[in-house]
Design an enzyme around this catalytic site. Structure first.
Site, mmCIF file in Angstrom:
data_model
loop_
_atom_site.group_PDB
_atom_site.id
_atom_site.type_symbol
_atom_site.label_atom_id
_atom_site.label_comp_id
_atom_site.label_asym_id
_atom_site.label_seq_id
_atom_site.Cartn_x
_atom_site.Cartn_y
_atom_site.Cartn_z
ATOM 1 N N CYS A 119 39.818 37.464 43.256
ATOM 2 C CA CYS A 119 38.670 37.715 44.133
ATOM 3 C C CYS A 119 37.984 39.037 43.809
ATOM 4 O O CYS A 119 36.904 39.316 44.319
ATOM 5 C CB CYS A 119 39.119 37.745 45.592
ATOM 6 S SG CYS A 119 40.069 36.314 46.105
ATOM 7 N N THR A 120 38.592 39.882 43.017
ATOM 8 C CA THR A 120 37.978 41.151 42.636
ATOM 9 C C THR A 120 37.560 41.142 41.177
ATOM 10 O O THR A 120 37.150 42.167 40.651
ATOM 11 C CB THR A 120 38.957 42.323 42.852
ATOM 12 O OG1 THR A 120 40.079 42.156 41.993
ATOM 13 C CG2 THR A 120 39.423 42.386 44.275
#
Length: 460
Positions: free
Chosen positions: A320-321
């Protein structure tokens, strides 16, 4: 503001700062020249090499200063492969190596070489037996990190080195994360490290090549650093790197005990304070200052931003990053949860109060992020109404596919299935991890028109 990302780059050690400033005045001349200023610079370079070699556990003439730890890895791998090209072109490495090793392996394979990747267990550790199984007569080089940069797990370097020695294969050890805490177990043939990982300045790496190891420098010839690192030496940074390595080693025994106690506190209390958390990495054989955990139903990028707003600097291996939206290759190889991943790596001198405040802040931050994403607070108790359900999570990124799965699992009877349609690479890792955490059965992955279909059977 507490800085908890020393595994990426440690703050500059005070000794490094002092040595750097002093060397800027005394070490600016060319150490290859015979006049007074050159001789003074040469003395500084020789002293730095001796200090670094003592910490590494090699002879000074076996150690080269490089422009970075990544360059040390690249040069070490390419030089060893070229030096042993008559033996073969087979390269062995673990599945959780630093990207510098993986990129070197990919380049080697693209040029016609062969590679073997050694799997790890759920703690992130390899076994010597697994290395023994893939070594071949044409194996030119094996690579193994001393400790993992994302989860802190220490690798059995001595055991793998013995297996490689018996097979006549040199072992390159990436010691970037561990060298500041102590020497690497003996038996390695080549060793690479990076100064900014232990509190030295950035832009300095170490490459040690044992005498007797066949090694052929690649690229244009250069007279600097025995031809292994082209270009004018950054002498002030080299002096600071060697001085800080000696200083952190002197502090390591006491500081490792103190930081290990703080990390143990985080490992124990985070699962108590935050529901649905998986702490990853070996709980015993690990670096003293590093802990990694993953939180279900959390967007990793949002979590890191919120922790930054709360004045905590941490990093993550969560997809997600990532701009590529793929989970960390380390977490993927371990088969653990990747969403909502947080890596805490404490620098030397971290105060007890800073860790306590982090533990106070974390539950609130995670709860707020979960609420924002609509994550379930607990398993839904609603009665089952259908034997199977299909969840369409196509086009949605982590942690949404897992959140949608958790919302509907209670709507099928025991033994019923939920099929999640997802084109997010992280789902391949996070859905099985969710099943293990929630005691549900992961049936498997099936092909779909778009993405994949992940089938889960309700057991509880």
């Amino acid at each position: 503001m507490p800085y908890f990302d020393a595994a990426s780059s440690a703050p500059l050690h005070p000794v490094a700062r002092q040595a750097l400033l002093a060397a800027l005045d005394e070490g600016w001349a060319d150490p290859a020249r015979l006049y007074r200023e050159g001789r003074r610079a040469r003395l500084l370079l020789d002293a730095a090499r001796e200090a670094a070699a003592e910490a590494v556990g090699c002879r000074p003439d076996e150690l080269t200063f490089t422009p970075s730890g990544t360059r040390a890895v690249h040069s070490g791998i390419s030089g060893a492969l070229a030096g042993r090209r008559r033996v073969g072109r087979h390269l062995v490495f673990s599945a959780v190596e630093h990207s510098s090793v993986l990129h070197s392996a990919a380049a080697h394979e693209a040029q016609g070489g062969s590679v073997s990747e050694v799997a790890v267990d759920r703690s992130g550790a390899v076994s010597a037996g697994a290395y023994a199984e893939v070594l071949r007569e044409d194996t030119a080089l094996a690579c193994l990190q001393s400790a993992n940069h994302e989860v802190g797990t220490e690798q059995p370097v001595a055991e793998v080195a013995e297996v490689c020695r018996a097979a006549g294969v040199p072992l390159l050890v990436d010691a970037a994360q561990s060298l500041g805490w102590g020497p690497v177990p003996d038996g390695w043939s080549l060793l690479a490290a990076s100064a900014h990982k232990w509190g030295g300045p950035s832009g300095v790496g170490l490459l040690a090549v044992r005498k007797g190891v066949r090694f052929a420098v690649q690229g244009p010839a250069d007279e600097r650093e025995s031809g292994r690192a082209a270009g004018f030496e950054n002498l002030p940074a080299i002096v600071a790197a060697a001085a800080s390595l000696r200083a952190v080693r002197a502090e390591a025994a006491a500081e490792s005990v103190r930081l290990r106690a703080l990390v143990d506190r985080i490992r124990a209390r985070v699962p108590q304070l935050v529901p649905d958390v998986e702490v990853v990495g070996d709980p015993v054989r690990r670096l003293p200052h590093l802990v990694t955990f993953s939180c279900l139903y959390v967007d990793g990028e949002t979590l890191l931003h919120e922790l930054d707003r709360a004045e905590f600097s941490v990093s993550s291996g969560s997809s997600c990053t990532s701009s590529t939206l793929t989970p960390s290759h380390v977490l993927r190889a371990m088969g653990v949860l990747s969403e909502g991943n947080v890596r805490v790596s404490l620098p030397t001198g971290t105060a007890d109060e800073e860790v306590e405040r982090f533990l106070d802040v974390l539950p609130r931050v995670v709860a707020e992020v979960r609420e924002r994403l609509g994550a379930p607070v607990s398993a839904p108790p609603s009665p089952a109404v259908t034997a199977s359900l299909v969840v369409d999570a196509l086009g949605k990124r982590c942690p949404i596919p897992v959140i949608e799965l958790a919302k509907v699992i209670g709507e099928v009877p025991l033994g019923g299935t939920v099929t999640v349609l997802s084109d997010d690479e992280a789902a391949r890792l996070d859905i099985p991890a969710w099943c293990a955490m929630r005691e549900q059965e992961y049936v498997g992955e099936e092909p779909a028109d778009r993405g994949s279909a992940y089938v889960v059977r309700r057991l509880t």
